[in-house]
Design an enzyme around this catalytic site. Sequence first.
Site, PDB file in Angstrom:
ATOM      1  CB  SER A 144     -41.873  83.954 -62.567  1.00 18.45           C
ATOM      2  OG  SER A 144     -42.865  84.885 -62.168  1.00 18.45           O
ATOM      3  CG  HIS A 145     -48.347  83.461 -64.953  1.00 24.45           C
ATOM      4  ND1 HIS A 145     -48.422  84.081 -66.180  1.00 24.45           N
ATOM      5  CD2 HIS A 145     -49.475  82.713 -64.842  1.00 24.45           C
ATOM      6  CE1 HIS A 145     -49.552  83.729 -66.787  1.00 24.45           C
ATOM      7  NE2 HIS A 145     -50.198  82.889 -65.999  1.00 24.45           N
TER       8      HIS A 145
END
Length: 525
Positions: A144-145
């Site tokens: 995930s960013h």
Amino acid sequence: MSEMTVQFDDRLSAFDYMMFRADMDAHSRTSLMFIETLDEVPDFAMLREQIDRASRVVPRLRQRVVAPLLPLAPARWVFDPDFSLGYHLRHMVLPGPGSLRDLLDLAEVLHATPLDPGRPLWEATLVEGLDEPDAKAALLWKLSHTVTDGVGGMLLDQMIHQDSREPSPEPMPPVPVPQDVTPLELTQSAVRGLPQRLVLGSLSRAAGIARRAGSAVTDPRGAVGFAARTIDDLRKLADSAAAEPSPLLRRRGLDHRFSTLDFPLADIRAAAKSHGCSVNDAFLAGIAGAMRIYHEHLGVPIDSLNLAMPVNARAGGDATAGNQWSAITMGLPVSESDVVKRMLAIRKSVLHARSGSSIDPTALLAPVLSWLPQQLLAGAGTGSLGIDVQASNVPGKVTERYIAGARITRSVPIGPLPGVAMMATMVSFAGRCFVGVNYDTASFSDSETLEQALAAGFDEVLAAARTGEAKDSAATAVPPRKPSAEPAAAAASPVPGAASKPTTSKTTARKSAARKAPAAKDGDK
């Protein structure tokens, strides 16, 4: 594995939490992916041990997000008491002799699958069955960013990968102490500390008001100047969208396609430096050229395109691996066919954007946006600001890297699509530049033309190093590519400047012809 320490903050910023929640909607996924091809199939037991070791050194690989029930305190990263390496590390085999295109097709499916928000936000998949001259396996990293940005990902690379095929053995670090924290407990803790935070916050705001009032009396000219600069920043922020959205790229869908190009770092550096530009300017010029070719081929030429680009906000020597970036927007000069003039115009636009508004809209809006209902949050991405294309350029590693005894032959970055039509990301690695393109097929309806246009657009830029003068796209010579595994099309390529199908169509990997260029330090921006 490097002995350096990567720093993490256990609290999620409002922007990080906004991305965490946005990841739960198919239209606003924020997952990053790195596609690493390997020269041989690594021993799975050795790979498991190496990733287990990394998970004990890099906190984020064993931490999950816990958020309070009410927005009274930041969400927190806590060590997952139920961490299972077997869940996060997977093993797959491509059917039959797999090509790079087959690997990209698999990566698209894995990338589209949401990460489990109740677990640490990453997955790694070893893929066997790849049959490329320089690659027999691949490792697909998805995270995930919320975990990190591109530069932070390069810091994590130093902790996970190795500098040699047979590194010296290291002792296994201890398992981090689990933290069984629930959302209710986090909320109760926030409520208990609420009165103190209210008092301290009120005192801090009062002191700030007093300071500004005092400065207005003692330095009225300075106070007026500060107010004028703030108003000017707001005006620049409002005017940041420099172009109308492309009429061809208005639609957004759920099907995304991956594409990749690679070429020597020395070539693009020479193309940039020979005209007083940076590697980043040349990178954006390649994207602009591709957009011109694509729009002209479909009969809808445009003058410019809105582009967003993250800017690293770390100070020198900062080893923080979380998200430390702000964004700038600019109008990409798409209609300029002279590649040198295009690079120079882009350089001017980038410098202007960097010196523009000092107000970061994400910092202003994230505290509110992060708690919006899910349906509203899904529409709050970059695309809602009229941005068609997003691009990111991350300096990578100069030397070769290994994992579990296998040498990494490609490192293709795949960025998310936050409501935009296309994300292009470039990483330099061991003397080559790898461009990963993630695009929405509802926006780009003609995939073959787009992928040929991308190859031709970057060929224009690389040709500038050889000629030292502008070249029209129709006359640009395309360097020879590796023959396709499929029969060549009888008809000529529909895209000017692209004499054969690029790597990104269903062919084997594109290889740029070697060109002479002065050696220079990696990571030039």
